[in-house]
Design a protein around this motif. Structure first.
Motif, PDB file in Angstrom:
ATOM      1  N   LYS A   1      10.023  15.754 -10.688  1.00  0.00           N
ATOM      2  CA  LYS A   1      10.140  16.792  -9.662  1.00  0.00           C
ATOM      3  C   LYS A   1      11.534  17.397  -9.774  1.00  0.00           C
ATOM      4  O   LYS A   1      12.527  16.730  -9.497  1.00  0.00           O
ATOM      5  CB  LYS A   1       9.928  16.215  -8.263  1.00  0.00           C
ATOM      6  N   PRO A   2      11.641  18.671 -10.160  1.00  0.00           N
ATOM      7  CA  PRO A   2      12.965  19.283 -10.305  1.00  0.00           C
ATOM      8  C   PRO A   2      13.506  19.774  -8.970  1.00  0.00           C
ATOM      9  O   PRO A   2      12.773  19.882  -7.979  1.00  0.00           O
ATOM     10  CB  PRO A   2      12.690  20.466 -11.246  1.00  0.00           C
ATOM     11  N   SER A   3      14.777  20.091  -8.945  1.00  0.00           N
ATOM     12  CA  SER A   3      15.369  20.778  -7.803  1.00  0.00           C
ATOM     13  C   SER A   3      14.910  22.234  -7.812  1.00  0.00           C
ATOM     14  O   SER A   3      14.431  22.735  -8.826  1.00  0.00           O
ATOM     15  CB  SER A   3      16.899  20.706  -7.874  1.00  0.00           C
ATOM     16  N   PRO A   4      15.059  22.940  -6.694  1.00  0.00           N
ATOM     17  CA  PRO A   4      14.661  24.356  -6.673  1.00  0.00           C
ATOM     18  C   PRO A   4      15.472  25.174  -7.667  1.00  0.00           C
ATOM     19  O   PRO A   4      16.616  24.826  -7.997  1.00  0.00           O
ATOM     20  CB  PRO A   4      14.958  24.785  -5.231  1.00  0.00           C
ATOM     21  N   PRO A   5      14.908  26.263  -8.161  1.00  0.00           N
ATOM     22  CA  PRO A   5      15.688  27.162  -9.032  1.00  0.00           C
ATOM     23  C   PRO A   5      16.947  27.637  -8.326  1.00  0.00           C
ATOM     24  O   PRO A   5      17.029  27.651  -7.090  1.00  0.00           O
ATOM     25  CB  PRO A   5      14.714  28.322  -9.297  1.00  0.00           C
TER      26      PRO A   5
ATOM     27  N   CYS B   1       5.492  19.655 -21.823  1.00  0.00           N
ATOM     28  CA  CYS B   1       6.338  18.478 -21.681  1.00  0.00           C
ATOM     29  C   CYS B   1       5.682  17.356 -20.885  1.00  0.00           C
ATOM     30  O   CYS B   1       6.181  16.234 -20.901  1.00  0.00           O
ATOM     31  CB  CYS B   1       7.656  18.844 -21.004  1.00  0.00           C
ATOM     32  N   ALA B   2       4.586  17.638 -20.186  1.00  0.00           N
ATOM     33  CA  ALA B   2       3.951  16.610 -19.364  1.00  0.00           C
ATOM     34  C   ALA B   2       2.504  16.993 -19.094  1.00  0.00           C
ATOM     35  O   ALA B   2       2.120  18.164 -19.207  1.00  0.00           O
ATOM     36  CB  ALA B   2       4.704  16.426 -18.056  1.00  0.00           C
ATOM     37  N   ASP B   3       1.715  16.003 -18.726  1.00  0.00           N
ATOM     38  CA  ASP B   3       0.321  16.251 -18.340  1.00  0.00           C
ATOM     39  C   ASP B   3       0.222  16.775 -16.916  1.00  0.00           C
ATOM     40  O   ASP B   3      -0.741  17.448 -16.555  1.00  0.00           O
ATOM     41  CB  ASP B   3      -0.505  14.969 -18.466  1.00  0.00           C
ATOM     42  N   GLN B   4       1.212  16.443 -16.103  1.00  0.00           N
ATOM     43  CA  GLN B   4       1.231  16.873 -14.707  1.00  0.00           C
ATOM     44  C   GLN B   4       2.652  16.733 -14.197  1.00  0.00           C
ATOM     45  O   GLN B   4       3.552  16.331 -14.922  1.00  0.00           O
ATOM     46  CB  GLN B   4       0.276  16.028 -13.858  1.00  0.00           C
ATOM     47  N   GLY B   5       2.866  17.071 -12.940  1.00  0.00           N
ATOM     48  CA  GLY B   5       4.203  16.974 -12.361  1.00  0.00           C
ATOM     49  C   GLY B   5       4.184  17.474 -10.933  1.00  0.00           C
ATOM     50  O   GLY B   5       3.172  17.972 -10.436  1.00  0.00           O
ATOM     51  N   PHE B   6       5.330  17.358 -10.247  1.00  0.00           N
ATOM     52  CA  PHE B   6       5.450  17.781  -8.862  1.00  0.00           C
ATOM     53  C   PHE B   6       6.208  19.106  -8.794  1.00  0.00           C
ATOM     54  O   PHE B   6       7.201  19.297  -9.500  1.00  0.00           O
ATOM     55  CB  PHE B   6       6.189  16.733  -8.029  1.00  0.00           C
ATOM     56  N   TRP B   7       5.753  20.011  -7.905  1.00  0.00           N
ATOM     57  CA  TRP B   7       6.486  21.244  -7.664  1.00  0.00           C
ATOM     58  C   TRP B   7       7.786  20.921  -6.930  1.00  0.00           C
ATOM     59  O   TRP B   7       7.837  20.044  -6.084  1.00  0.00           O
ATOM     60  CB  TRP B   7       5.663  22.208  -6.816  1.00  0.00           C
ATOM     61  N   SER B   8       8.819  21.682  -7.240  1.00  0.00           N
ATOM     62  CA  SER B   8      10.065  21.582  -6.497  1.00  0.00           C
ATOM     63  C   SER B   8       9.880  22.201  -5.114  1.00  0.00           C
ATOM     64  O   SER B   8       8.838  22.798  -4.810  1.00  0.00           O
ATOM     65  CB  SER B   8      11.188  22.311  -7.245  1.00  0.00           C
ATOM     66  N   GLU B   9      10.905  22.076  -4.269  1.00  0.00           N
ATOM     67  CA  GLU B   9      10.896  22.819  -3.017  1.00  0.00           C
ATOM     68  C   GLU B   9      11.113  24.301  -3.326  1.00  0.00           C
ATOM     69  O   GLU B   9      11.613  24.674  -4.385  1.00  0.00           O
ATOM     70  CB  GLU B   9      12.005  22.299  -2.093  1.00  0.00           C
ATOM     71  N   TRP B  10      10.734  25.161  -2.373  1.00  0.00           N
ATOM     72  CA  TRP B  10      10.959  26.593  -2.547  1.00  0.00           C
ATOM     73  C   TRP B  10      12.447  26.913  -2.385  1.00  0.00           C
ATOM     74  O   TRP B  10      13.171  26.222  -1.679  1.00  0.00           O
ATOM     75  CB  TRP B  10      10.175  27.387  -1.502  1.00  0.00           C
TER      76      TRP B  10
ATOM     77  N   LYS C   1       0.837  -1.195   0.000  1.00  0.00           N
ATOM     78  CA  LYS C   1       0.000   0.000   0.000  1.00  0.00           C
ATOM     79  C   LYS C   1       0.876   1.251   0.000  1.00  0.00           C
ATOM     80  O   LYS C   1       2.083   1.179   0.197  1.00  0.00           O
ATOM     81  CB  LYS C   1      -0.938   0.010   1.207  1.00  0.00           C
ATOM     82  N   ASP C   2       0.223   2.393  -0.248  1.00  0.00           N
ATOM     83  CA  ASP C   2       0.907   3.692  -0.283  1.00  0.00           C
ATOM     84  C   ASP C   2       2.052   3.702  -1.298  1.00  0.00           C
ATOM     85  O   ASP C   2       3.128   4.273  -1.051  1.00  0.00           O
ATOM     86  CB  ASP C   2       1.459   4.064   1.107  1.00  0.00           C
ATOM     87  N   PHE C   3       1.826   3.081  -2.456  1.00  0.00           N
ATOM     88  CA  PHE C   3       2.850   3.066  -3.501  1.00  0.00           C
ATOM     89  C   PHE C   3       2.941   4.460  -4.124  1.00  0.00           C
ATOM     90  O   PHE C   3       1.936   5.054  -4.494  1.00  0.00           O
ATOM     91  CB  PHE C   3       2.516   2.021  -4.556  1.00  0.00           C
ATOM     92  N   HIS C   4       4.174   4.966  -4.264  1.00  0.00           N
ATOM     93  CA  HIS C   4       4.373   6.346  -4.722  1.00  0.00           C
ATOM     94  C   HIS C   4       5.721   6.442  -5.420  1.00  0.00           C
ATOM     95  O   HIS C   4       6.717   5.907  -4.940  1.00  0.00           O
ATOM     96  CB  HIS C   4       4.329   7.296  -3.518  1.00  0.00           C
ATOM     97  N   CYS C   5       5.757   7.140  -6.568  1.00  0.00           N
ATOM     98  CA  CYS C   5       7.003   7.286  -7.333  1.00  0.00           C
ATOM     99  C   CYS C   5       7.227   8.749  -7.697  1.00  0.00           C
ATOM    100  O   CYS C   5       6.277   9.475  -8.006  1.00  0.00           O
ATOM    101  CB  CYS C   5       6.967   6.462  -8.617  1.00  0.00           C
ATOM    102  N   ILE C   6       8.502   9.181  -7.673  1.00  0.00           N
ATOM    103  CA  ILE C   6       8.905  10.517  -8.117  1.00  0.00           C
ATOM    104  C   ILE C   6      10.128  10.375  -9.020  1.00  0.00           C
ATOM    105  O   ILE C   6      11.077   9.657  -8.698  1.00  0.00           O
ATOM    106  CB  ILE C   6       9.244  11.434  -6.920  1.00  0.00           C
ATOM    107  N   TYR C   7      10.094  11.088 -10.145  1.00  0.00           N
ATOM    108  CA  TYR C   7      11.213  11.108 -11.089  1.00  0.00           C
ATOM    109  C   TYR C   7      12.032  12.362 -10.788  1.00  0.00           C
ATOM    110  O   TYR C   7      11.731  13.453 -11.268  1.00  0.00           O
ATOM    111  CB  TYR C   7      10.674  11.114 -12.511  1.00  0.00           C
ATOM    112  N   HIS C   8      13.093  12.201  -9.981  1.00  0.00           N
ATOM    113  CA  HIS C   8      13.863  13.337  -9.473  1.00  0.00           C
ATOM    114  C   HIS C   8      14.799  13.895 -10.542  1.00  0.00           C
ATOM    115  O   HIS C   8      15.667  13.179 -11.065  1.00  0.00           O
ATOM    116  CB  HIS C   8      14.689  12.910  -8.248  1.00  0.00           C
TER     117      HIS C   8
END
Length: 397
Positions: free
Chosen positions: A250-254, A334-343, A154-161
């Motif tokens: 999910k990119p690194s912060p700017p 480039c994508a349908d969705q994605g994760f925000w980086s950290e601030w 359960k709680d399966f989760h993936c991030i492409y860093h």
């Protein structure tokens, strides 16, 4: 009486009695023959044969193939195609493919039954250029699923860093016993076989995650993942997932965030895309601003979402001191969705023009005062020397 005989007799009588009725009769007979011809073509077209689904062991990519209809050789003057449709049981819509091929490899969720159907399409001189369809043939496929559903992770989760590596995490299933062993397998088009993770994340000796490197060839393709488990006395249900890497990015912060004040007191904010493998053209940014309110904690307010790496805040939208931060994510191109980086962690305080002038004026005044004191001391030293009096050592001359 046959249809042909009835039509000929009726039209002959109509032609002699009323020319207008004759034209109507001729049209009706033509329409009747067209319907009969179409019906005869339809019944003459056989469906494909021997529709089969086989599993090559690629974690959900199944091979579907069929054979041409038996009477295909009798339609040399026509084009034969196939309408192929597939879905998982429970899905509302079918995915449709029109093709002349006899074999496809398509992706399914192996936790549910796979369904497929195909029919023959015939069109050309042999059908008077009317498309004729055969009956459908159907088949299904189901992988025997072991274990109860509650034993699945359960709680399966993936991030492409940073578009560099994929990190997936999970928790043991509710019915999984202590000491269960988990393994992650993955496949995408281009691999000859499914690969197993070789870099697991562990918690008290149990695999609860995996890091996979070198997946650039899998970008913009279906990546199928299976997390399987084994235990001494309990069968564990495998988890099947299909993902797209760009939608998990999910990119690194700017980097290099810089804030400056122009002569017109406009606040200019600039930054650079993060390094690593994240494509710079695939990023958008969110800019937030906080205003200094004394002892009251400032609230962050979004002022822009953009793909540029600079932004100007007019004087009317500023307080005396502003704090700025930026974050990024993959944009819609480039994508349908994605994760925000950290601030960004930096918090810049920017003074207004009058503060800058004061900051420059204070050193000037201090320098002038020091110079004046030095000249006064030198003059005092000269007066005492001309009078012949010894100078106190405390004067330093």
């Amino acid at each position: 009486m046959s249809t042909e005989c009835f039509s000929s007799t009726f039209c002959s009588e109509s032609l002699r009695s009323c020319p207008q009725m004759a034209r109507v009769c001729i049209f009706a007979v033509t329409l009747l023959w067209g319907c009969l011809a179409s019906s005869s073509y339809h019944t003459a077209v056989a469906p494909p044969e021997d529709l089969q689904i086989t599993d090559p062991g690629l974690l959900g990519s199944l091979d579907i193939e069929w054979k041409p209809p038996l009477n295909v050789q009798t339609f040399n003057t026509c084009t034969i195609k196939y309408k192929f449709e597939y879905r998982n049981a429970g899905d509302r819509d079918w995915k449709v493919i029109f093709t002349r091929k006899l074999k496809f490899r398509v992706g399914f969720d192996l936790s549910r039954t796979a369904e497929a159907k195909v029919q023959t399409l015939l069109k050309g001189p042999c059908t008077n250029d009317v498309e004729v369809q055969s009956e459908w043939i159907h088949t299904t496929f189901q992988v025997p699923l072991q274990g109860k559903l509650e034993s699945e992770v359960k709680d399966f989760h993936c991030i492409y860093h940073d578009w560099e590596y994929l990190r997936c995490t999970w928790q043991p299933g509710l019915l999984a016993p202590r000491g269960a062993r988990y393994g992650l397998y993955y496949w995408y088009e281009g691999l000859d076989r499914a690969e197993q993770c070789d870099d697991y994340i562990q918690d008290r000796g149990i695999n609860v995650g995996c890091t996979v490197q070198n997946l650039s060839q899998a970008e913009y393709k279906d990546l199928t993942i299976c997390v399987n488990g084994s235990a001494a006395a309990t069968l564990l249900r495998p988890l099947y997932v299909t993902v797209r890497l760009q939608n998990l990015a999910k990119p690194s912060p700017p980097e290099g965030l810089a804030v400056s004040m122009s002569d017109s007191e406009e606040l200019r904010v600039a930054w650079s895309p993060p390094g690593r493998e994240t494509p710079a053209q695939c990023l958008e940014y969110e800019l937030q601003l906080a205003e200094d309110r004394g002892n009251t904690k400032a609230a962050w307010v979004s002022v822009s979402t953009q793909m540029e790496t600079a932004f100007t805040i007019p004087r009317a939208n500023q307080s005396r001191v502003s704090c700025v931060r930026v974050r990024g994510r993959t944009n819609i191109f480039c994508a349908d969705q994605g994760f925000w980086s950290e601030w960004t962690q930096e918090c810049f305080s920017v003074s207004r023009k009058e503060d800058k002038q004061l900051f420059i004026l204070v050193p000037v005044i201090l320098s002038f005062s020091c110079s004046l004191i030095v000249f006064m001391l030198i003059g005092q030293c000269k007066k005492r020397s001309s009078a012949g009096k010894p100078l106190p050592s405390s004067m330093g001359c």
